[in-house]
Every structure is written in structure tokens, then in C-alpha cells.
Design a protein around this motif. Structure first.
Motif, mmCIF file in Angstrom:
data_model
loop_
_atom_site.group_PDB
_atom_site.id
_atom_site.type_symbol
_atom_site.label_atom_id
_atom_site.label_comp_id
_atom_site.label_asym_id
_atom_site.label_seq_id
_atom_site.Cartn_x
_atom_site.Cartn_y
_atom_site.Cartn_z
ATOM 1 N N ALA A 24 19.908 14.963 0.013
ATOM 2 C CA ALA A 24 18.807 15.674 0.360
ATOM 3 C C ALA A 24 18.300 17.025 0.125
ATOM 4 O O ALA A 24 17.167 17.310 -0.652
ATOM 5 C CB ALA A 24 18.702 15.663 2.006
ATOM 6 N N LEU A 25 18.976 18.116 0.048
ATOM 7 C CA LEU A 25 18.384 19.410 -0.364
ATOM 8 C C LEU A 25 18.848 19.999 -1.591
ATOM 9 O O LEU A 25 18.789 21.047 -1.996
ATOM 10 C CB LEU A 25 19.066 20.338 0.525
ATOM 11 C CG LEU A 25 18.474 20.475 2.299
ATOM 12 C CD1 LEU A 25 19.228 21.160 3.030
ATOM 13 C CD2 LEU A 25 16.919 20.714 2.169
ATOM 14 N N ALA A 26 19.136 19.053 -2.573
ATOM 15 C CA ALA A 26 19.554 19.578 -3.731
ATOM 16 C C ALA A 26 18.395 20.119 -4.600
ATOM 17 O O ALA A 26 17.278 19.500 -4.547
ATOM 18 C CB ALA A 26 19.997 18.047 -4.500
ATOM 19 N N ALA A 27 18.733 21.119 -5.475
ATOM 20 C CA ALA A 27 17.670 21.827 -6.309
ATOM 21 C C ALA A 27 18.319 21.746 -7.578
ATOM 22 O O ALA A 27 19.732 21.854 -7.863
ATOM 23 C CB ALA A 27 17.349 23.050 -5.714
ATOM 24 N N THR A 28 17.523 22.323 -8.511
ATOM 25 C CA THR A 28 18.091 22.765 -9.836
ATOM 26 C C THR A 28 17.722 24.279 -10.000
ATOM 27 O O THR A 28 16.748 24.813 -9.836
ATOM 28 C CB THR A 28 17.303 21.896 -11.028
ATOM 29 O OG1 THR A 28 17.660 20.454 -10.712
ATOM 30 C CG2 THR A 28 17.648 22.202 -12.394
ATOM 31 N N THR A 52 28.464 20.004 -5.610
ATOM 32 C CA THR A 52 27.102 20.473 -4.832
ATOM 33 C C THR A 52 26.236 19.685 -4.965
ATOM 34 O O THR A 52 25.307 19.641 -3.881
ATOM 35 C CB THR A 52 26.639 21.984 -5.074
ATOM 36 O OG1 THR A 52 26.259 21.779 -6.415
ATOM 37 C CG2 THR A 52 27.822 22.966 -5.012
ATOM 38 N N GLY A 53 25.914 18.583 -5.690
ATOM 39 C CA GLY A 53 24.855 18.131 -5.761
ATOM 40 C C GLY A 53 23.569 18.750 -6.559
ATOM 41 O O GLY A 53 22.539 18.040 -6.754
ATOM 42 N N HIS A 54 23.628 19.910 -6.574
ATOM 43 C CA HIS A 54 22.806 20.625 -7.393
ATOM 44 C C HIS A 54 22.512 20.378 -8.825
ATOM 45 O O HIS A 54 23.819 20.298 -9.389
ATOM 46 C CB HIS A 54 22.759 22.266 -6.931
ATOM 47 C CG HIS A 54 22.636 22.552 -5.526
ATOM 48 N ND1 HIS A 54 21.483 22.292 -4.876
ATOM 49 C CD2 HIS A 54 23.135 23.221 -4.459
ATOM 50 C CE1 HIS A 54 21.377 22.734 -3.732
ATOM 51 N NE2 HIS A 54 22.640 23.409 -3.720
ATOM 52 N N GLY A 55 21.599 20.863 -9.854
ATOM 53 C CA GLY A 55 21.589 20.761 -10.937
ATOM 54 C C GLY A 55 21.763 22.160 -11.567
ATOM 55 O O GLY A 55 21.102 22.825 -10.836
ATOM 56 N N ALA A 56 22.058 22.325 -12.745
ATOM 57 C CA ALA A 56 22.288 23.708 -13.385
ATOM 58 C C ALA A 56 21.780 23.282 -14.876
ATOM 59 O O ALA A 56 22.391 22.915 -15.559
ATOM 60 C CB ALA A 56 23.444 24.223 -13.161
ATOM 61 N N LYS A 57 20.815 23.744 -15.382
ATOM 62 C CA LYS A 57 20.178 23.905 -16.491
ATOM 63 C C LYS A 57 20.658 25.174 -17.395
ATOM 64 O O LYS A 57 20.805 26.194 -16.646
ATOM 65 C CB LYS A 57 18.706 23.731 -16.727
ATOM 66 C CG LYS A 57 18.224 22.363 -16.724
ATOM 67 C CD LYS A 57 16.647 22.668 -16.926
ATOM 68 C CE LYS A 57 15.795 22.098 -16.002
ATOM 69 N NZ LYS A 57 14.515 22.263 -16.232
ATOM 70 N N PHE A 76 14.392 32.370 -16.038
ATOM 71 C CA PHE A 76 15.797 32.297 -15.650
ATOM 72 C C PHE A 76 16.181 32.651 -14.229
ATOM 73 O O PHE A 76 15.414 33.780 -13.515
ATOM 74 C CB PHE A 76 16.689 32.961 -16.625
ATOM 75 C CG PHE A 76 16.595 32.746 -17.755
ATOM 76 C CD1 PHE A 76 16.874 31.398 -18.383
ATOM 77 C CD2 PHE A 76 16.184 33.372 -18.867
ATOM 78 C CE1 PHE A 76 16.960 30.975 -19.660
ATOM 79 C CE2 PHE A 76 16.031 33.107 -20.004
ATOM 80 C CZ PHE A 76 16.208 31.929 -20.602
ATOM 81 N N GLU A 77 17.155 32.207 -13.542
ATOM 82 C CA GLU A 77 17.342 32.497 -12.134
ATOM 83 C C GLU A 77 18.962 33.022 -12.147
ATOM 84 O O GLU A 77 19.012 33.753 -11.141
ATOM 85 C CB GLU A 77 17.086 31.113 -11.156
ATOM 86 C CG GLU A 77 15.993 30.766 -11.270
ATOM 87 C CD GLU A 77 15.761 29.414 -10.552
ATOM 88 O OE1 GLU A 77 14.866 29.081 -10.129
ATOM 89 O OE2 GLU A 77 16.811 28.693 -10.174
ATOM 90 N N VAL A 78 19.579 32.657 -13.003
ATOM 91 C CA VAL A 78 21.024 33.370 -12.938
ATOM 92 C C VAL A 78 21.055 33.819 -14.279
ATOM 93 O O VAL A 78 21.029 33.369 -15.061
ATOM 94 C CB VAL A 78 22.201 32.073 -12.579
ATOM 95 C CG1 VAL A 78 23.515 32.905 -12.623
ATOM 96 C CG2 VAL A 78 21.871 31.865 -10.950
ATOM 97 N N PRO A 229 18.280 27.642 -3.479
ATOM 98 C CA PRO A 229 19.531 27.417 -2.766
ATOM 99 C C PRO A 229 20.479 26.967 -3.887
ATOM 100 O O PRO A 229 21.725 27.586 -3.865
ATOM 101 C CB PRO A 229 19.354 26.253 -1.878
ATOM 102 C CG PRO A 229 17.896 25.694 -2.116
ATOM 103 C CD PRO A 229 17.190 26.681 -2.739
ATOM 104 N N ALA A 230 20.010 26.452 -5.102
ATOM 105 C CA ALA A 230 20.820 26.231 -6.281
ATOM 106 C C ALA A 230 21.400 27.400 -6.889
ATOM 107 O O ALA A 230 22.579 27.283 -7.491
ATOM 108 C CB ALA A 230 20.206 25.135 -7.146
ATOM 109 N N ALA A 231 20.515 28.334 -6.934
ATOM 110 C CA ALA A 231 21.008 29.533 -7.711
ATOM 111 C C ALA A 231 21.952 30.321 -6.985
ATOM 112 O O ALA A 231 23.016 30.499 -7.666
ATOM 113 C CB ALA A 231 19.826 30.547 -7.891
ATOM 114 N N ALA A 232 21.813 30.267 -5.774
ATOM 115 C CA ALA A 232 23.057 30.950 -4.932
ATOM 116 C C ALA A 232 24.274 30.230 -4.907
ATOM 117 O O ALA A 232 25.264 30.565 -4.934
ATOM 118 C CB ALA A 232 22.295 31.159 -3.438
#
Lengths: 256, 228
Positions: A24-28, A52-57, A76-78, A229-232
Motif C-alpha cells: 500500500a504505502l510504498a514509495a520511491t 521495505t517494499g519501497h524503491g530506491a533510485k 535528490f532526497e538522500v 517515507p521512502a527517503a526516511a
């Protein structure tokens, strides 16, 4: 008839789309990563996505260039820097979330040659000489270069060896100078030549960490990722035992 | 403002570009002449080889050069065998790399200029019993003068603008291999944007001026005059 086909087709498409959709809450998130950390980060990102199910580019490059890009609106977020100063600078200039900064890895310096048996395990070759070029990353730009200069100063060899310096723009390039034999030896990151927990080819001296200030590599959450949320989650995952094991496997040590 | 390092980089860049241009004209002229005149089946291959640096990323060229001129590479073995040591991290190495890298910028304008001369002036020279050298220096060179000028300017300017190859084989040694483009890059990487601007702006102005001069000159020479 045709309409039924379309609606049936779109149903199938919808089902397919739903079935591959992450939870559900997955983000990239998108991360800027110092190039010396390319291999471990690729592995960490894979584990992160599984866990986590999140994606990371991931975007790999030099930390200095990333700072310039971040200051000019890069998405960029991270940010995983090759040093500690740049994340701090971004935090001070309010480009990054305050208090999010931490040391994700501590680099290990190695004096390395592509020739087996050329560098002894005490680094005595620095004193005995006999080489024409000593490669290191530009101390002005790269923390590994700065550490190398510190080692030479501590050993009282800086003045003598400086005329033999060839400077790579970063440690990847420095590695290239040495691995092609154009420079007989040089200072690079242990992570570049490690395989199965030891120096995989050529010969090298793992420089004791007492000879230079620790090469702290810091990560920071950037403003663009503050709401994602994916960045955190990625920042958090870097501290997980799983990520830490990968980081150590690649020849880095940890801050604590 | 510009520091001593920056001035050293500027002077070094000028020296590399000037020496490269001389070599480029000496090697490019016979090569372009041969490519214009020959019916050899190797012509296409040679043309393609000369043009390669136009399409290859400088990193590819730089990487192969680094491997070739290294102590284990064929060129490295040759140069060490001749007692010259290896070319990486030296001024001469930069010149060799620049010549390779800028070759199409010199050969192609020359080839165009030579081709534009056409057979009649050469035939006329032959009927007057001019030898091939005589013909070349007293007929071809004067007629191809705009081509030589364009070739020299482009070769020089392109060498000044060279970055990727130098970065790969130079080793960033002050006064020896740290040219302007690398110095700009260093400033940017070190977040010294003020100094970067001075050098980068200077380079921009220089390149723009060179191109204006060249196009101004070429337009003047090459504009087709309307028939009266």
C-alpha cells in the motif's frame, strides 16, 4: 464486440498492474551516492527494496558535484557523501533536514600496487623508494587523498615524495592510474581492492587508522525527501544490521 | 580573481595547445592531402580512424590511451625501450593525446580545402613542369590558405577545450599536466565557485572570440558573390 474486447483487455491490464504494485504505502526515493560507495550501495538498495517494499533510485558521482547540483535544485532526497563536511555544509545552508546527519561508513586507506609482492605489509617501500609515481586522490577534493597526505606527513615523508605525486580526480581514477601500471603504487580505498575480506589482487599495505584522522562518510536527508517515507526509510535502513554487514563486507568500518 | 595556480594552468594550456597545433599541421597536412588524392581502398578506413575522436567519448579515448601508454601497453613498451619512460603524467603525453584528439578538427578542414582546389590548377602546374613539391608549396598551399587557417584555429581551440582525455592520463600535476579545463573542474569540485567563474568565464570568452574570428574570416572568403 470490440468494446467488450477493450474492457476485457483493460481488466487484464488492471489486474497485472495491481499484482506488481508494491504494498500500500510504498514509495520511491532517489539518492545521490558518492562513487566510492557504488558497489555496497547497489547491494544495500536491493536489500532495502526487499525489506521495505519501497524503491530506491541511485545516482552515483562525485560528492562535490552533487553539492553543486543539490544547491541548484537537483531532485535528490538522500545524500551519501564521501566525507563529513559536505553533508554538514548542506545542513547549515538549510538544504538538508537538521539532525538527520550520521556517519554511515568509515573508509579504510590502503597503499596498493597492481604488482604482487611490490608493497610490503608495513609500507616500508615508501621509505626505500625506487618508484617514479605515487598516485593519490587530489587532497583538495577527496578525503582519501587528504588522509594519504596526513599519513605521509606523519611518517615524515611528505616533502620527499611530493614531487612523485600524480593526482586522481577521485579514488576511482587513482585506482585506474595504478591498475594500468602507469603509477607503480598509490593510496586508494580498501573497498576498491577487497575481495573475500582481503586484498584480492596485487599487493598492499592496509594503513593503520592511527596514522590519519578517520575518513568519515556521512549521509543526510535532503529537504526534497523530508516528506517522503521512502527517503526516511532508506536513512533508517542504512543503520540496520543487514546494511551494516554489507558495508563491512566491502572494506569499510563503522562509526561506533 | 585568478591565483598563481590558475595562471600556471593558463600558461600550460597555451603551451600544450601551441605545440599540439604545430604537430597537428605537420601530420595533418600530408594525411589530408593523401586522403584527398588517393583512390586506395583504405581511404574509408583511414577517414573513419581520423574521425573517431569526434564520436568517441573522451573517456574512452583516455582510457585506451592510459592502457596503451602504460608500462604493459605496446606504446609504453616502445617508449620505455627507447629510454623515454612512459608518457602518462607528462607534458609530452598530453601533447600526444591532444594531437590524436584534435586530429579530425585539422584534417577535415584541410581535406575540404584541398578537394575544393580541383584538378585544373594542378594540371596547369604540371604542364609548366612543376614537380610535386613545387606544386604543393606554390599552388596548393596558397589556394588552401583558408583551410590551413581554419585547421590551425580549430586544432588550437579544441586542444584548449580538451578535458576528458587530459583528466584520464594527466594526473593533475601543477605546471605539467594541470590545464585550464582541469583547473576549472577542480575549483567546482572544491566548491570554489568564485575562482571557477573567473577561469570558466575567461575560457568562454576566448572560445567565443576564436569562433567569431574564424567565421568572420571564412565568411568573408567563402561567401559567393552575386553575379553582377
Amino acid at each position: 464486440m470490440f468494446v467488450t474486447f477493450i474492457s476485457r483487455f483493460s481488466m487484464i491490464a488492471l489486474c497485472c498492474a495491481l499484482s506488481v504494485c508494491p504494498p500500500a504505502l510504498a514509495a520511491t526515493t532517489i539518492a545521490a551516492v558518492a562513487s566510492n560507495f557504488t558497489q555496497p550501495m547497489a547491494e544495500i538498495a536491493e536489500a532495502f527494496e526487499k525489506a521495505t517494499g519501497h524503491g530506491a533510485k541511485l545516482s552515483f558521482g562525485s560528492s562535490g558535484k552533487f553539492v553543486a547540483q543539490i544547491e541548484n535544485g537537483a531532485p535528490f532526497e538522500v545524500f551519501l557523501s564521501a566525507d563529513a563536511e559536505k553533508p554538514e555544509k548542506l545542513e547549515k545552508s538549510r538544504q538538508a533536514v537538521e539532525g538527520s546527519r550520521f556517519t554511515y561508513a568509515v573508509g579504510k586507506l590502503v597503499l596498493w600496487s597492481a604488482k604482487p609482492g611490490y608493497v610490503d605489509d608495513q609500507g616500508r617501500i615508501l621509505e626505500s623508494g625506487g618508484f617514479k609515481h605515487l598516485a593519490l586522490a587530489d587532497p583538495k577534493l577527496a578525503p582519501y587523498g587528504e588522509a594519504a597526505v596526513e599519513v605521509l606527513k606523519n611518517k615524515g615523508l611528505f616533502e620527499r615524495l611530493q614531487p612523485l605525486f600524480v593526482l586522481g580526480e577521485n579514488i576511482s581514477q587513482t585506482h585506474q592510474f595504478i591498475s594500468t601500471g602507469n603509477a607503480e603504487l598509490g593510496f586508494i580505498a580498501l573497498s576498491q581492492v577487497i575481495g573475500n575480506g582481503k586484498i584480492a589482487e596485487g599487493s598492499g599495505w592496509a594503513v593503520p587508522e592511527t596514522l590519519h584522522a578517520p575518513i568519515r562518510q556521512d549521509a543526510v536527508l535532503l529537504n526534497k525527501g523530508a516528506e517522503n517515507p521512502a527517503a526516511a526509510a532508506l536513512m533508517q535502513f542504512l543503520k540496520s544490521p543487514e546494511a551494516r554487514a554489507i558495508i563491512q563486507k566491502y572494506g569499510y568500518s563503522l562509526a561506533d | 580573481m585568478l591565483g598563481d595556480d590558475d595562471l600556471a594552468a593558463l600558461w600550460l594550456t597555451f603551451r600544450v595547445a601551441a605545440l599540439s597545433t604545430v604537430w597537428l599541421l605537420m601530420l595533418g597536412t600530408p594525411l589530408a592531402w593523401w586522403l584527398t588524392r588517393t583512390g586506395s581502398r583504405w581511404k574509408a578506413v583511414c577517414n573513419a580512424l581520423v574521425a573517431l575522436p569526434l564520436v568517441l567519448p573522451p573517456t574512452v579515448l583516455g582510457f585506451y590511451l592510459l592502457v596503451l601508454i602504460g608500462p604493459n601497453g605496446p606504446i609504453g613498451r616502445l617508449t620505455t625501450g627507447l629510454g623515454m619512460g612512459t608518457l602518462a603524467f607528462t607534458f609530452n603525453g598530453l601533447v600526444v593525446a591532444s594531437v590524436l584528439y584534435s586530429l579530425p578538427f585539422v584534417v577535415q578542414p584541410l581535406q575540404t580545402a584541398f578537394a575544393a582546389i580541383g584538378p585544373p590548377p594542378l594540371e596547369a602546374a604540371a604542364t609548366l613542369r612543376a614537380g610535386p613539391w613545387d606544386t604543393f608549396f606554390h599552388v596548393v598551399v596558397p589556394l588552401a590558405k583558408p583551410g590551413f587557417l581554419a585547421a590551425a584555429i580549430l586544432g588550437f581551440a579544441h586542444t584548449v577545450g580538451e578535458f576528458g582525455v587530459v583528466l584520464m592520463i594527466g594526473g593533475n600535476i601543477p605546471g605539467q599536466t594541470r590545464v585550464v579545463s582541469v583547473q576549472v573542474y577542480n575549483h567546482v569540485e572544491a566548491l570554489e565557485y568564485g575562482q571557477a567563474h573567473w577561469l570558466a568565464g575567461g575560457l568562454l570568452a576566448f572560445s567565443f572570440a576564436v569562433l567569431i574570428v574564424m567565421y568572420g574570416f571564412l565568411n568573408h572568403r567563402l561567401t559567393v558573390q552575386p553575379a553582377k
